[in-house]
Design a protein around this motif. Sequence first.
Motif, PDB file in Angstrom:
ATOM      1  N   ILE A  88      15.937 -26.639  18.980  1.00  0.00           N
ATOM      2  CA  ILE A  88      14.778 -26.480  18.081  1.00  0.00           C
ATOM      3  C   ILE A  88      13.996 -27.785  17.997  1.00  0.00           C
ATOM      4  N   ALA A 114      10.123 -28.492  19.078  1.00  0.00           N
ATOM      5  CA  ALA A 114       9.141 -29.004  18.112  1.00  0.00           C
ATOM      6  C   ALA A 114       8.413 -30.229  18.653  1.00  0.00           C
ATOM      7  N   LEU A 118       9.572 -26.210  12.695  1.00  0.00           N
ATOM      8  CA  LEU A 118      10.755 -26.363  13.538  1.00  0.00           C
ATOM      9  C   LEU A 118      11.540 -27.631  13.184  1.00  0.00           C
TER      10      LEU A 118
END
Length: 561
Positions: free
Chosen positions: A37, A41, A57
């Motif tokens: 994640i 991001a 995120l």
Amino acid sequence: MYYLRFSLLFLLINCNYSESSKSNTVENIAIKKADSIYKEAENQYYEKNDNQQAFLLFSKAEDIYKQNKDSLNTAASLAFKAMILNDIGDHFTSNERAIEALSFLNLPKDSAYLPSIYNTLAIAQKNLKHYAEALQWYEKALKANNIDGQEKIIKNNIADLYAKKRDYIKSIEIYKSLLNDKNIIKSITDYAMILDNYNYTKWLQNKNFNPEPALSRALQLKIDSKDIKGQISTHSHLAEYYSETNIQKAIQHTDAKYRLSFILNNPYDRLESLGALLRISSSTNSKKIFKEFQNLNDSIITAKDDAKNRFALIEYDVEKKNIENQRLKYQKAKGEALILKQSFIMGTLIVTIFIIIIWYRRRQKNLKQKNELKIKENQLKMSKKVHDVVANGIYQVMTKLENQKDFDRDKALDELEFVYEKSRDISYDKIREEKEFSKVISELIASFTNETVKTFTAGNSPEIWESVPPTVKEEVYQMVRELMVNMKKHSQASHVAVKFDKINNTVEIQYKDNGIGISGDLIYKNGLRNTASRIEAINGTITFDTKIEKGLKVNLSFPVS
């Protein structure tokens, strides 16, 4: 002035992989998910300026890292969020996230990451115009720095800060030392930026200095290296220089900055360009430019507020889910450990919940009754105000019209207008209580804008009014309104400017218009007697400058704690 920001924290996430255990535990599966994640991001959204998705995120990654006690990557996520909050103008919250990031660093092991977080804190403080605090953070960043290339970034930012403080000598010394750095000369982008800032600052220090040859050279270097942001900065400096020597060239550079701002999709540079054009362009174009300026300014304010609200909701949702997850984990562990006492615990829990529900309902009922009483009290107060001010005022005018045959029509209209102003004060009392005072003042001044009159407000920031008591704010509101009403009735002005400033513990307000002006002996006969009385009531002073070439200039000042 163009300054550099760290690309930042590229090392932080890499530490995660080297320190992670190779065993396939639940915790490591969660960490790997957070890493994925985080990378998404950073690489797919942050680098492409999609702040909302990047913030979402990073918040999700931060939550997982916190749950699994990964302090370093928690700090990394918070640091990125602090930078994003700086970008959208929420500098106070940016400070909070950066300070929180520092608390997760395990020093001295993680000291390599201090400069980037210190730099973020310095930028936030500089944008808030807290220059002393910003300088402290920059100096911390410089002292903690141990990575090649970051020193020039910090020094450039410190030089920019000194220039903003108008300490041009220190600023120029730093820029000069950077220009003598062989590593700077090797980088066209860095060299062009510092050459630009150095010569622009020398011109700020000495207006007889001609920066044009060096600025033009810097501009060409930036064009060659396709540095759009740098070109905008140099066009801005050249436009400012030419505004005092060659208006046509100033307009050309401002137009160039305006066009380039569309390439970067930067509304702030576009707004600055429109503001500059308003100051230097001919009056024939001012109406069109002002309309575009006003629309863009409104959209920027709306977008900022919307972004702040959305980011706050993102953090709230993530935190709420985290609390829910913790509650579920706790209940599961409790049930497994205390199977034999489950009945007792459940019974106790049910009784507790029942008591809480009863208490909560009673409390809600009491609060509801109190609120209803408060609403009724407010309604009674409002009704009394309307009766005392509006009804009695109108009845008094009607009585005069009925009993005085020679009652002057203009005098009657003045008295009715007084009643109207008082009634409008009543209707706006609640609005002024609920709204932030700087917005109330800006909206008051803007309400006098029409096809023939343009109003401008400067320096009206929320910080000015933080320590001003409500009673003083009310007097300030009435004084500003009386000045604007007087302008509308008597001045025949087409441009009105109201500037606000706070120096030490004194708030200063400067009103200026380009109307017909008022002679000294007519000032207190022209509707401004109340203004003088109000400023005296708050231990302030008022001066009228009636000797200017055209128009009226009024200076108000009053002390605050």
